[in-house]
Scaffold this active site. Structure first.
Site, PDB file in Angstrom:
ATOM      1  N   GLU A   1       1.252 -17.030  18.630  1.00 58.62           N
ATOM      2  CA  GLU A   1       0.861 -17.731  19.677  1.00 58.62           C
ATOM      3  C   GLU A   1      -0.762 -17.917  19.594  1.00 58.62           C
ATOM      4  OE1 GLU A   1       2.455 -15.495  22.817  1.00 58.62           O
ATOM      5  OE2 GLU A   1       4.509 -16.450  22.574  1.00 58.62           O
TER       6      GLU A   1
ATOM      7  N   HIS B   1       3.263 -19.396  26.785  1.00 63.15           N
ATOM      8  CA  HIS B   1       3.481 -17.801  27.191  1.00 63.15           C
ATOM      9  C   HIS B   1       3.032 -17.780  28.547  1.00 63.15           C
ATOM     10  CE1 HIS B   1       3.940 -13.339  25.740  1.00 63.15           C
ATOM     11  NE2 HIS B   1       3.791 -13.564  27.009  1.00 63.15           N
TER      12      HIS B   1
ATOM     13  N   ARG C   1      10.419 -12.689  24.051  1.00 59.97           N
ATOM     14  CA  ARG C   1       9.292 -12.605  23.112  1.00 59.97           C
ATOM     15  C   ARG C   1       9.714 -13.545  21.927  1.00 59.97           C
ATOM     16  NH1 ARG C   1       6.223 -10.903  25.917  1.00 59.97           N
ATOM     17  NH2 ARG C   1       4.815  -9.062  26.056  1.00 59.97           N
TER      18      ARG C   1
HETATM   19  N1  NAI Z   1       6.943 -14.742  28.862  1.00 58.27           N
HETATM   20  C1  NAI Z   1       6.385 -13.818  29.648  1.00 58.27           C
HETATM   21  O1  NAI Z   1       5.132 -14.234  30.107  1.00 58.27           O
HETATM   22  C2  NAI Z   1       7.004 -12.453  29.882  1.00 58.27           C
HETATM   23  C3  NAI Z   1       7.578 -11.804  28.892  1.00 58.27           C
HETATM   24  N2  NAI Z   1       8.096 -10.371  29.241  1.00 58.27           N
HETATM   25  C4  NAI Z   1       9.264  -9.980  28.240  1.00 58.27           C
HETATM   26  O2  NAI Z   1      10.284  -9.870  28.978  1.00 58.27           O
HETATM   27  C5  NAI Z   1      10.977  -8.613  28.323  1.00 58.27           C
HETATM   28  C6  NAI Z   1      11.858  -7.713  29.503  1.00 58.27           C
HETATM   29  O3  NAI Z   1      11.118  -7.664  30.657  1.00 58.27           O
HETATM   30  P1  NAI Z   1      11.623  -6.656  31.736  1.00 58.27           P
HETATM   31  O4  NAI Z   1      13.015  -7.153  32.271  1.00 58.27           O
HETATM   32  O5  NAI Z   1      10.583  -6.389  32.823  1.00 58.27           O
HETATM   33  O6  NAI Z   1      11.701  -5.377  31.022  1.00 58.27           O
HETATM   34  P2  NAI Z   1      13.016  -4.053  31.332  1.00 58.27           P
HETATM   35  O7  NAI Z   1      12.647  -2.946  30.360  1.00 58.27           O
HETATM   36  O8  NAI Z   1      13.253  -3.887  32.831  1.00 58.27           O
HETATM   37  O9  NAI Z   1      14.469  -4.913  30.728  1.00 58.27           O
HETATM   38  C7  NAI Z   1      14.668  -4.889  29.404  1.00 58.27           C
HETATM   39  C8  NAI Z   1      16.322  -4.932  29.247  1.00 58.27           C
HETATM   40  O10 NAI Z   1      16.474  -5.071  27.760  1.00 58.27           O
HETATM   41  C9  NAI Z   1      17.655  -4.173  27.411  1.00 58.27           C
HETATM   42  N3  NAI Z   1      17.559  -4.124  26.035  1.00 58.27           N
HETATM   43  C10 NAI Z   1      17.134  -3.289  25.150  1.00 58.27           C
HETATM   44  N4  NAI Z   1      17.452  -3.265  23.951  1.00 58.27           N
HETATM   45  C11 NAI Z   1      18.499  -4.442  23.990  1.00 58.27           C
HETATM   46  C12 NAI Z   1      19.508  -4.902  22.932  1.00 58.27           C
HETATM   47  N5  NAI Z   1      19.302  -4.589  21.779  1.00 58.27           N
HETATM   48  N6  NAI Z   1      20.037  -5.869  23.494  1.00 58.27           N
HETATM   49  C13 NAI Z   1      20.407  -6.137  24.571  1.00 58.27           C
HETATM   50  N7  NAI Z   1      19.463  -5.596  25.716  1.00 58.27           N
HETATM   51  C14 NAI Z   1      18.508  -4.869  25.392  1.00 58.27           C
HETATM   52  C15 NAI Z   1      17.068  -2.976  28.141  1.00 58.27           C
HETATM   53  O11 NAI Z   1      18.301  -2.063  28.329  1.00 58.27           O
HETATM   54  C16 NAI Z   1      16.778  -3.264  29.392  1.00 58.27           C
HETATM   55  O12 NAI Z   1      17.798  -3.346  30.444  1.00 58.27           O
HETATM   56  C17 NAI Z   1       9.743  -7.664  28.256  1.00 58.27           C
HETATM   57  O13 NAI Z   1      10.016  -6.615  27.260  1.00 58.27           O
HETATM   58  C18 NAI Z   1       8.649  -8.765  27.543  1.00 58.27           C
HETATM   59  O14 NAI Z   1       8.797  -8.943  26.283  1.00 58.27           O
HETATM   60  C19 NAI Z   1       7.789  -9.956  30.212  1.00 58.27           C
HETATM   61  C20 NAI Z   1       6.880 -10.435  31.110  1.00 58.27           C
HETATM   62  C21 NAI Z   1       6.182 -11.564  30.778  1.00 58.27           C
HETATM   63  O1  HPV Z   2       3.925  -8.877  30.532  1.00 59.81           O
HETATM   64  C1  HPV Z   2       4.202  -9.196  29.363  1.00 59.81           C
HETATM   65  O2  HPV Z   2       5.046  -8.907  28.719  1.00 59.81           O
HETATM   66  C2  HPV Z   2       3.743 -10.632  29.119  1.00 59.81           C
HETATM   67  O3  HPV Z   2       4.220 -11.219  28.216  1.00 59.81           O
HETATM   68  C3  HPV Z   2       2.925 -11.390  29.837  1.00 59.81           C
HETATM   69  O4  HPV Z   2       1.757 -11.554  29.519  1.00 59.81           O
HETATM   70  P1  HPV Z   2       0.513 -10.432  29.058  1.00 59.81           P
HETATM   71  O5  HPV Z   2       0.859  -9.992  27.705  1.00 59.81           O
HETATM   72  O6  HPV Z   2       0.558  -9.723  30.090  1.00 59.81           O
HETATM   73  O7  HPV Z   2      -0.698 -11.439  29.084  1.00 59.81           O
END
Ligand code: NAI
Ligand code: HPV
Length: 330
Positions: free
Chosen positions: A268, A296, A239
């Site tokens: 964004e 994004h 993010r």
């Molecule tokens: N750019 C994009 O298109 C996308 C971005 N994302 C972002 O990626 C992030 C991670 O996604 P996932 O791995 O699926 O989530 P997840 O919930 O599986 O993993 C998040 C990890 O971050 C850790 N965490 C929480 N607080 C923390 C801290 N203060 N310091 C270090 N680690 C910490 C958690 O313990 C967990 O292991 C989402 O929250 C979302 O914001 C997700 C999907 C798409």
């Molecule tokens: O899954 C997420 O967190 C993402 O950032 C992916 O983009 P979306 O918000 O699902 O359009």
């Protein structure tokens, strides 16, 4: 049974076939195509369920208007754009879709890492501008990735997928993730770093994979970037607000960062005068070649997006039929 009204808050460019296939027998699905939260007001009050992506926020003021809502589904992983506390206070569950595009995001994080550290964009841009100049060693002194530290903030689903990819490149994978229980890291051969500052001191590449929370806002700031060795790299596919993006131009100009791969920004699209955007657009600024900016899009593949929408609609269906909910985050 009366038909329900399900709304999709953000802009949706198509006919919502996936959602209508799954919900059509019990609900009318309507896209509100809102670009700001104010656009929702007056249109969201009777919704039995609200689906949203990342282009709009559901704050306390909007939650207060949800008089008939059985579920808010954040179609995506990161739910930082929904006021979960306000929803909980009104007894409205919030669910996310955590498992639709893990590999895509990890591929993007590693893709940005490779493009930056192998100088792919940098050399391509230089070659395009300078006819006949095939020099590269003096202008892009690239180093070997094998053995260097890939530092992950947040070893969740995406962090893990990125870790496995970085290991396949021969990198030494370290991570910082206080909430993560011990054990898993040893099973996949990555090492925990207890102090975040140490992760920055050790890492050749820092890649952000934690959610945006009060604790992680600007978890990557100018001070921590300053702890990295000169010529390091930063990748953010999590993010925007986890990184102090305005600190990147100075870090690039000083040589502290040799490059940054940025898929997400705090706003964004960002305002046109955002310092990172201004520097990246300017051919005379080192950020022009050394920063890769994406809109994004890390999550996106046609298959992943469909998966996300299907899973989001299935969550709504369960809520409307009174079946047990999954992936509730509040
Ligand atoms: N750019 C994009 O298109 C996308 C971005 N994302 C972002 O990626 C992030 C991670 O996604 P996932 O791995 O699926 O989530 P997840 O919930 O599986 O993993 C998040 C990890 O971050 C850790 N965490 C929480 N607080 C923390 C801290 N203060 N310091 C270090 N680690 C910490 C958690 O313990 C967990 O292991 C989402 O929250 C979302 O914001 C997700 C999907 C798409
Ligand atoms: O899954 C997420 O967190 C993402 O950032 C992916 O983009 P979306 O918000 O699902 O359009």
């Amino acid at each position: 049974m009366p038909r329900f009204r399900v709304v999709i808050a953000d802009f949706i460019a198509d006919e919502m076939r996936a959602e209508r296939d799954i919900l059509g027998d019990i609900a009318d699905v309507e896209a509100l195509n809102a670009f700001s939260e104010a656009d929702l007001h007056g249109r969201i009050e009777t919704a039995a369920a609200v689906m949203l992506y990342h282009n709009i926020a559901i704050t306390r003021a909007t939650v207060a208007r949800l008089d008939a809502c059985k579920l808010i589904v954040r179609c995506g992983v990161g739910y930082d754009n929904v006021d979960r506390v306000a929803a909980r206070e009104r007894g409205i569950p919030v669910a996310n879709v955590p498992d639709y595009g893990t590999e895509e995001v990890a591929d993007s994080a590693i893709g940005l890492t490779l493009a930056l550290t192998r100088g792919i964009n940098f050399l391509n841009g230089r070659l395009q501008r300078r006819a006949g100049d095939w020099s590269y060693m003096q202008v892009a002194p690239l180093v070997r990735l094998r053995g260097r530290v890939f530092g992950i903030i947040g070893l969740g689903s995406i962090g893990t997928a990125a870790a496995l990819r970085a290991k396949a490149l021969g990198m030494d994978v370290a991570f910082y993730d206080p909430p993560k229980a011990d054990g898993f890291d040893k099973a996949i051969g990555v090492r925990r770093v207890e102090a975040l500052d140490d992760l920055f001191r050790q890492s050749f590449v820092v890649s952000v994979h934690c959610p945006l929370t009060d604790e992680t806002r600007h978890i990557v700031d100018a001070r921590r970037i300053g702890l990295m060795a000169d010529g390091s790299y930063l990748v953010n596919t999590a993010r925007g607000a986890t990184v102090e993006a305005a600190a990147i131009p100075a870090a690039i100009r000083s040589g502290k960062l040799a490059g940054a791969g940025i898929d997400v920004l705090p706003f964004e699209p960002p305002p046109e005068d955002h310092p990172l955007l201004v520097a990246w657009r300017d051919p005379a600024d080192p950020c022009h070649d050394r920063v890769i900016l994406n809109p994004h899009a890390a999550f996106y593949s046609e298959e992943g997006l469909l998966d996300m929408r299907v899973k989001g609609a299935q969550a709504v269906r369960r809520a409307l039929l009174g079946e047990p909910l999954r992936n509730v985050v509040n």
